[in-house]
Design an enzyme around this catalytic site. Structure first.
Site, PDB file in Angstrom:
ATOM      1  N   SER A 152       0.832  -1.206   0.000  1.00 33.57           N
ATOM      2  CA  SER A 152       0.000   0.000   0.000  1.00 33.57           C
ATOM      3  C   SER A 152       0.861   1.247   0.000  1.00 33.57           C
ATOM      4  O   SER A 152       1.937   1.273   0.609  1.00 33.57           O
ATOM      5  CB  SER A 152      -0.896   0.024   1.239  1.00 33.57           C
ATOM      6  OG  SER A 152      -1.555   1.277   1.350  1.00 33.57           O
ATOM      7  N   TYR A 165      -0.806  -0.536   9.768  1.00 32.71           N
ATOM      8  CA  TYR A 165      -1.055  -0.915   8.376  1.00 32.71           C
ATOM      9  C   TYR A 165       0.165  -0.622   7.502  1.00 32.71           C
ATOM     10  O   TYR A 165       0.597  -1.463   6.702  1.00 32.71           O
ATOM     11  CB  TYR A 165      -2.272  -0.124   7.896  1.00 32.71           C
ATOM     12  CG  TYR A 165      -2.801  -0.460   6.535  1.00 32.71           C
ATOM     13  CD1 TYR A 165      -3.569  -1.615   6.309  1.00 32.71           C
ATOM     14  CD2 TYR A 165      -2.596   0.394   5.458  1.00 32.71           C
ATOM     15  CE1 TYR A 165      -4.090  -1.895   5.062  1.00 32.71           C
ATOM     16  CE2 TYR A 165      -3.105   0.125   4.202  1.00 32.71           C
ATOM     17  CZ  TYR A 165      -3.853  -1.023   4.009  1.00 32.71           C
ATOM     18  OH  TYR A 165      -4.371  -1.295   2.759  1.00 32.71           O
ATOM     19  N   LYS A 169       2.358  -3.404   5.550  1.00 34.04           N
ATOM     20  CA  LYS A 169       2.367  -3.369   4.087  1.00 34.04           C
ATOM     21  C   LYS A 169       3.773  -3.217   3.522  1.00 34.04           C
ATOM     22  O   LYS A 169       4.092  -3.780   2.474  1.00 34.04           O
ATOM     23  CB  LYS A 169       1.470  -2.227   3.587  1.00 34.04           C
ATOM     24  CG  LYS A 169      -0.026  -2.502   3.753  1.00 34.04           C
ATOM     25  CD  LYS A 169      -0.461  -3.749   3.005  1.00 34.04           C
ATOM     26  CE  LYS A 169      -1.957  -3.870   2.840  1.00 34.04           C
ATOM     27  NZ  LYS A 169      -2.333  -5.144   2.191  1.00 34.04           N
TER      28      LYS A 169
END
Length: 305
Positions: A152, A165, A169
């Protein structure tokens, strides 16, 4: 010649909604037998239901494709292994792994609970490792495998409130780099997609007119290419709203300092030179960096290696 997946068996995780659903439908439409995996939880990873996965399987079957639903939790290695064994028993192999499943537990770092950091890493990073590990030996034995992980821009470039996150990622990029190297000799190619699309994870962040441009289906062609027989390996590909790009991690050429200059003051004085990106390049492995630094030092000192 059109890219096809006839005779190939694919697992797509998180395939009950959004990107995973689009990838599963796309692979099935091009001939793959697809395991539609979805734990069926809420966006934060709680709950669980097979309904979403079964709905996608029905869509595939109605369109003339072949699919089965699976509710494995990717953060549980036993469940992931059982899913791979089931697919192998049903169809003889698993040739393609598209690790897409994910959750969100966004909070500013000051407010983030340790459990929320750990759970997001568990699903995204550890879950991707589990998915790769469960198919790896079979792919090596058959001398064929195609794996796509999902990174991401939140990790690659940063995004407020997503320390968990973003860390997970970007960790997956490291996993991809190493697996691509280890998979070369047995024809396992490993790539990673950095998507931006209108999904459950982004619907609250963007205006309606932007969401209309960002269909999950706009990402799937990149994923299909990265999973195809003639795919590259060790590639980070960005995709969204019909735009496609390749993302590279670059290192500046840098400079080599004499030992008497090994000071923070010398680095500060020459930081513009050190950070000059005009000759930057993407290194092809960890040892290439080592060789580069040693060569620079030897050149400065007039040492022949």
């Amino acid at each position: 010649m059109a890219i096809r997946f006839d005779g190939r068996v694919a697992i797509v995780t998180g395939a009950g909604n959004g990107l995973g659903r689009a990838h599963a439908l796309g692979l099935a439409s091009r001939g793959a037998k697809v395991v539609v995996n979805d734990f069926g939880g809420a966006r934060d990873g709680t709950g669980g239901s097979m309904t979403a996965a079964e709905t996608v399987v029905e869509e595939i079957r109605k369109a003339g494709g072949t699919a089965i639903a699976d509710g494995a939790d990717v953060s549980n290695f036993e469940q992931v292994t059982a899913m791979v064994e089931r697919a192998t028993k049903e169809w003889g192999s698993v040739d393609i792994m598209c690790a897409n499943a994910g959750i969100l537990r966004d909070k500013s770092f000051a407010k983030m609970e340790v459990a929320d950091f750990a759970k997001v890493l568990d699903v995204h990073l550890v879950g991707s490792f589990y998915c790769c590990k469960a198919v790896w030996n079979g792919m090596r034995e058959r001398n064929y495998g195609r794996i796509v992980l999902t990174t991401s821009s939140s990790g690659l470039f940063g995004n407020f409130g997503q320390a968990n996150y973003g860390a997970a990622k970007t960790g997956m990029v490291g996993l991809m780099n190493v697996l691509a190297e280890e998979g070369r000799k047995t024809n396992i190619r490993v790539n990673i997609i950095s998507p931006t699309a209108a999904t459950r994870m982004t619907e609250e962040l963007l205006p309606p007119q932007a969401l209309q441009l960002m269909k999950p289906e706009s990402i799937t062609p990149a994923v299909e290419y990265l999973l195809s027989e003639d795919s590259p390996t060790r590639t980070i590909m960005g995709a969204g709203a019909g735009s496609f790009a390749v993302i590279k991690i670059l290192e500046s050429e840098g400079i080599n300092l004499a030992e008497e200059e090994w000071t923070p003051d010398a680095i500060a004085a020459r930081f513009a030179e050190i950070s000059d990106m005009s000759k930057a390049r993407a290194l092809q492995g960890a040892f290439e960096q080592t060789q580069k630094y040693v060569t620079q030092a030897a050149t400065r000192l007039g040492i022949k290696l």
